[in-house]
Design an enzyme around this catalytic site. Structure first.
Site, short mmCIF file in Angstrom:
data_model
loop_
_atom_site.label_atom_id
_atom_site.label_comp_id
_atom_site.label_asym_id
_atom_site.label_seq_id
_atom_site.Cartn_x
_atom_site.Cartn_y
_atom_site.Cartn_z
N ALA A 171 0.68 -1.29 -0.06
CA ALA A 171 0.03 -0.12 -0.03
C ALA A 171 0.86 1.19 0.16
O ALA A 171 0.55 2.19 -0.68
CB ALA A 171 -0.87 0.02 1.26
N ASP A 172 1.96 1.22 0.68
CA ASP A 172 2.77 2.24 0.96
C ASP A 172 3.72 2.43 -0.56
O ASP A 172 3.84 3.64 -1.04
CB ASP A 172 3.88 2.10 2.04
CG ASP A 172 3.57 2.51 3.23
OD1 ASP A 172 2.78 3.28 3.45
OD2 ASP A 172 3.95 1.76 4.28
#
Length: 385
Positions: A171-172
């Protein structure tokens, strides 16, 4: 550094992983990236480990992963001196990257309106956990929370009862990638309009944005996808299979490939259970069992050679040490060498982008905290003069 963004200055106020990864991508493309860190410890990822390396055992390999090709300056954004220096830096930058919680920059005296008063051409990349508005817009977020809330964990793991996080902080990393992509688009638009704009993304958006066919399975077909282990949600055979000495991956994407594969496994390609993908998927458990019975007769090396000869997409499952030793990885520029002031010559994961007729980039190591304070002040004075 030379590159498509070599005339761009990026002011990186972000920390941890999403923002720093996006800013690092811009640095890989030649941008001058000035990383702003608090004097007391700097980016929190400097303390994330293990592993830690270096003579004193205090250099975080996590920090090294997202901060090559940057200069580090220290300032306290809450102080008058820090605010004054940030003001000067904003005026001389093309891009500002931040991943504070919603409203933090406003409270520090740098809302979007103020930033654009200082520099109307500034492109602002703002990354949050769950978005800048909506019923949960101000909610803090970290990668694993976003993977769960965004549905990715429900698609990952051996079964629907055992949701798994993706092993990398996906996600990052995706938020950083999407953010850099948005910045490049905004810089392109600025050539026409003469003005910068705000680019917004979030960890939630990055996860939902890669649902792809899983998303349309629900939005169009009304089917809720679920974890299927190491096998594809729509294609068969497509996944990891056991051989005599371990596992290999086989991906059969069409019926032509199936008709080449089946005979070497002792399976009739015209078997009515398996004659097209719809039937193969409906009978996937039986198909996997038939394939693994055949594969059990030989080791991985044998089957990879056979499959390569047939033109069937297949591959090993490598550990990371094997990946970085692999000649193909190195041939693609995916490992870069830098000279670190504390660690000496080290290798880092490289940029996934290559450009025709461009020589390999010369990369700089992730910086020590505040190592470029004086150099950046001198650069500012020259620009302002």
């Amino acid at each position: 550094m030379q590159g498509p963004l070599s005339d761009i200055v990026v002011l990186d106020l972000s920390r941890a992983l999403a923002g720093p990864h996006g800013a690092q991508m811009m640095g890989d493309l030649g941008a001058t990236v000035i990383k702003v860190e608090h004097p007391d410890g700097g980016d929190e990822s400097r303390g994330w480990g293990p592993p830690f390396v270096g003579p004193s055992g205090d250099v975080s390999t996590y920090f090294l992963a997202a901060n090559r090709n940057k200069r580090s300056v220290t300032l306290d954004l809450k102080s008058e001196e820090g605010a004054a220096l940030l003001t000067r830096l904003v005026r001389q930058s093309d891009v500002l990257v931040e991943n504070f919680r919603t409203g933090v920059l406003d409270r520090l005296g740098f809302p979007v309106e103020r930033l654009h008063e200082l520099n109307p051409r500034l492109v602002i990349l703002s990354i949050t956990g769950f978005g800048h508005d909506g019923p949960e817009g101000g909610r803090p977020g970290y990668d694993q929370i976003a993977q769960g809330e965004g549905g990715l964990m429900s698609l990952t793991g051996p079964s629907p009862a055992e949701p798994y996080r993706v092993g990398a902080s996906i996600a990052d990393l995706l938020a950083g990638i999407h953010g850099a992509y948005g910045v490049v688009a905004a810089l392109y638009e600025r050539e026409r309009t003469g003005r910068g704009k705000v680019v917004r993304t979030s960890l939630l958006a990055s996860v939902v944005g890669v649902h792809s066919y899983h998303g349309t399975a629900w939005t169009v077909a009304g089917k809720v996808p679920a974890a299927a282990g190491n096998h594809h949600a729509s294609i068969a055979p497509y996944g990891a299979f056991r051989c005599a000495d371990g596992m290999i991956q086989i991906a059969v994407a069409n019926d032509v490939q199936w008709r080449r594969l089946a005979p070497v496994l002792g399976i009739d390609p015209a078997d009515p259970r398996y004659e097209d993908n719809r039937r193969r998927f409906a009978n996937r458990d039986a198909l996997i069992a038939d394939i693994e019975r055949a594969l059990a007769r030989h080791d991985r090396a044998h089957w990879l050679a056979v499959l390569a000869g047939l033109g069937i997409p297949a591959g090993a499952i490598r550990s990371l040490d094997e990946v970085y030793a692999w000649a193909q990885t190195r041939s693609q520029g995916l490992v870069v060498t830098v000279d670190h002031p504390d660690l000496g010559t080290i290798e880092l994961p490289g940029s996934p982008l290559r450009f025709d007729d461009a020589p390999p980039a010369e990369h700089t190591p992730p910086p020590r905290l505040g190592q470029d304070n004086q150099a950046v002040l001198s650069w500012l004075a020259e620009r302002e003069g």
